[in-house]
Write a protein that holds these residues in place. Structure first.
Motif, PDB file in Angstrom:
ATOM      1  N   CYS A 369       3.419  -1.767  -7.778  1.00  0.00           N
ATOM      2  CA  CYS A 369       2.726  -1.978  -6.502  1.00  0.00           C
ATOM      3  C   CYS A 369       3.748  -1.974  -5.360  1.00  0.00           C
ATOM      4  CB  CYS A 369       1.993  -3.321  -6.493  1.00  0.00           C
ATOM      5  SG  CYS A 369       1.017  -3.669  -7.985  1.00  0.00           S
ATOM      6  N   ASP A 397      -5.062   0.008  -8.844  1.00  0.00           N
ATOM      7  CA  ASP A 397      -4.998  -0.178  -7.402  1.00  0.00           C
ATOM      8  C   ASP A 397      -5.654  -1.477  -6.972  1.00  0.00           C
ATOM      9  OD1 ASP A 397      -4.006   0.819  -5.016  1.00  0.00           O
ATOM     10  OD2 ASP A 397      -5.885   1.771  -4.478  1.00  0.00           O
ATOM     11  N   LEU A 401      -3.820  -4.919  -5.156  1.00  0.00           N
ATOM     12  CA  LEU A 401      -4.300  -5.549  -3.932  1.00  0.00           C
ATOM     13  C   LEU A 401      -4.721  -6.993  -4.182  1.00  0.00           C
ATOM     14  CD1 LEU A 401      -6.394  -2.552  -2.595  1.00  0.00           C
ATOM     15  CD2 LEU A 401      -4.432  -3.562  -1.423  1.00  0.00           C
ATOM     16  N   PHE A 409      -0.012  -1.789  -2.736  1.00  0.00           N
ATOM     17  CA  PHE A 409      -0.856  -0.712  -3.239  1.00  0.00           C
ATOM     18  C   PHE A 409      -0.185  -0.039  -4.437  1.00  0.00           C
ATOM     19  CE2 PHE A 409      -1.817  -1.402   1.164  1.00  0.00           C
ATOM     20  CZ  PHE A 409      -3.193  -1.260   1.258  1.00  0.00           C
ATOM     21  N   GLY A 452       2.119   5.445  -1.830  1.00  0.00           N
ATOM     22  CA  GLY A 452       1.745   4.235  -1.115  1.00  0.00           C
ATOM     23  C   GLY A 452       1.672   4.384   0.376  1.00  0.00           C
ATOM     24  N   MET A 458      -7.307   4.704   1.866  1.00  0.00           N
ATOM     25  CA  MET A 458      -6.877   3.363   2.235  1.00  0.00           C
ATOM     26  C   MET A 458      -7.818   2.769   3.273  1.00  0.00           C
ATOM     27  SD  MET A 458      -3.101   2.028   3.382  1.00  0.00           S
ATOM     28  CE  MET A 458      -2.356   2.539   1.841  1.00  0.00           C
ATOM     29  N   SER A 461     -10.376   0.962   1.552  1.00  0.00           N
ATOM     30  CA  SER A 461      -9.928  -0.359   1.120  1.00  0.00           C
ATOM     31  C   SER A 461     -10.021  -1.365   2.250  1.00  0.00           C
ATOM     32  CB  SER A 461      -8.484  -0.282   0.608  1.00  0.00           C
ATOM     33  OG  SER A 461      -8.376   0.561  -0.519  1.00  0.00           O
ATOM     34  N   ALA A 467      -7.901  -4.506   1.379  1.00  0.00           N
ATOM     35  CA  ALA A 467      -6.614  -4.452   2.072  1.00  0.00           C
ATOM     36  C   ALA A 467      -6.621  -5.407   3.264  1.00  0.00           C
ATOM     37  CB  ALA A 467      -6.333  -3.031   2.545  1.00  0.00           C
TER      38      ALA A 467
END
Length: 482
Positions: A369, A397, A401, A409, A452, A458, A461, A467
């Motif tokens: 990550c 993933d 998180l 990530f 990443g 993203m 997310s 996120a």
């Protein structure tokens, strides 16, 4: 998700490929030249692995990318007739070996712009059979033909070093560029072109924001610039290269490390070796050796402008060592069994040698990550974690998180420094005997790495609440890919 790099002016198209990872962050695509290592020699493996590796950092800022280069790339006996040369193979063969930074010395002689190795200003001419005499446009055509020969997903960094006679005929230099590679050269909103063609000042390349993906997404393949006033120990933030006092001596790594830990991740840096074979017109001792190559990469150097890249034979030895070759520049894939060896379409960090191996996509393992940004929105530098639980690839993933407050990530190291840090994190966590999932997959004969960086996935997310910190700054980071 489907990605396609636009092409124009009768350029060859790049095929798009659907991706099957649960979340692909940043496109880092390269052709897999061989699905297995059967009957491969170490040299063949190294060229294949380096070709794959060259696209792994496509989405990384140039200041965090790695470039295999050749000093005086034109100075080889295959392309020209010259007495003393820097490289053992032709321009096209150098690129086949993994070279992605090329250097041309330009002169105006006999009514043409030519490439030759003549540093004696009193002559100011290219001498056939001695310094080289090849016309500039032929070197440009070599690059263009190589790109169109199945390498449309590669980026070449082309540096022009102009002698005074070439600067005095700069319109002729520009005419050859415009006539032969104009449609391949990346340009920004700030300047009409990367490359000031010998005018005063240092050509600026946005090394903290420009990526190879941006170049490819613009339908281009060449970043072009000159070296006029670009080598020196001042104005780092506006410079493409760092040289500094005595950077070429044997202590160059330690001197570079003393430069600045923060700057080496935000501006590009170079180490060069100007040795020529036999030393008749050049240096008598090499500045870079195979035994030093990995330490240079761990120090954070970006561009390795080398002598005799991949050359063999006693006449190329300097200080008892052959020149650096492709195998010395592979920091990612394991040499054991010549990875990737066709064992599977997914990738893990091996517990045996801290290198990448290809594996089956099934099973449960710990996952790598990466943190993208700090709380203030600044870029997180080389910050890694490993999940505390084993997970399937599909859930890696979400687990990254979940376990790290939405800031880390599922990712893949983009350079040797990051790989070393990830390996250190694994050791510190008592997981040295465990293989670790990396976000790197073979899809439609392409190795696609998620390193990443921010992308549209993203944003999902952020919308779902998984996120956190990145969501306040995501537009800035999306700019690395688009």
């Amino acid at each position: 998700m489907i990605s396609k790099w636009p092409r124009s002016h009768n350029r060859l198209p790049v095929n798009s490929h659907p991706l099957s990872l649960s979340r692909i962050i940043g496109m880092s695509v390269v052709t897999l030249m061989c699905s297995t290592a059967m009957a491969e020699t170490q040299v063949e493996w190294a060229e294949r692995a380096l070709t794959i590796q060259n696209s792994l950092d496509n989405d990384a800022p140039l200041a965090q990318s790695t470039w295999v280069g050749s000093h005086n790339s034109f100075g080889n006996a295959d392309d020209d007739n010259l007495m003393d040369f820097n490289q053992s193979s032709s321009l096209k063969e150098q690129m086949d070996q993994g070279v992605r930074e090329l250097v041309f010395d330009l002169h105006y002689d006999s009514s043409a712009i030519r490439m030759c190795h003549n540093n004696v200003t009193s002559y100011g001419e290219c001498i056939d059979g001695i310094t080289g005499n090849r016309k500039f446009y032929k070197g440009l055509d070599d690059i263009k033909e190589w790109i169109n020969d199945g390498n449309e997903d590669q980026v070449i960094l082309l540096k022009l070093e102009l002698a005074s006679d070439a600067k005095n005929n700069i319109n002729k230099v520009e005419k050859k560029i415009d006539g032969h590679i104009y449609n391949y050269v990346y340009r920004t909103e700030l300047t009409d072109t990367h490359g000031d063609y010998g005018k005063d000042g240092c050509t600026e390349i946005e090394s903290a924001t420009l990526t190879k993906s941006k170049v490819l997404n613009a339908g281009k393949n060449i970043i072009l610039f000159t070296s006029e006033n670009c080598i020196g120990d001042n104005g780092f933030n506006d410079m493409t290269f760092y040289s500094g006092d005595n950077i070429d001596d044997e202590n160059s790594v330690s001197k570079f490390e003393d430069w600045s830990t923060s700057k080496k991740n935000t501006v590009m840096s170079r180490n060069k070796d100007g040795t020529t074979r036999d030393g008749q017109l050049g240096n008598s001792s090499a500045n870079m050796h195979p035994s030093d190559a990995h330490n240079y990469m761990l120090a954070g150097l970006n561009i390795f402008e080398m002598y005799g890249f991949g050359a063999s034979g006693s006449s190329w030895k300097v200080n008892g060592e052959y020149p650096i070759g492709p195998e010395d520049m592979v920091w990612s894939w394991s040499k054991n069994n010549y990875e990737p060896n066709g064992s599977g379409n997914c990738t893990q960090l091996s517990s045996s040698d801290d290198r990448f191996i290809d594996t089956s996509c099934s099973g449960e393992f710990y996952a790598a990550c990466r943190k993208l940004v700090e709380s203030d929105g600044s870029r997180a530098i080389n910050s890694w974690a490993i999940t505390t639980q084993k997970t399937t690839l599909a859930n890696a993933d979400s687990l990254c998180l979940q376990e790290n407050n939405g800031d880390y990530f599922f990712a893949t190291p983009r350079n040797a420094m990051e790989l070393e840090e990830l390996s250190n994190v694994r050791s510190a966590g008592g997981l040295s005997s465990e293989n670790i999932w990396l976000n790197y997959q073979l899809t439609s004969s392409k190795w696609v790495a998620d390193i990443g960086e921010a992308d549209s996935e993203m944003q999902l997310s952020c919308a779902s609440g998984e996120a956190t910190t990145i969501c306040n700054h995501i537009n800035d980071y999306l700019d690395l890919n688009n």
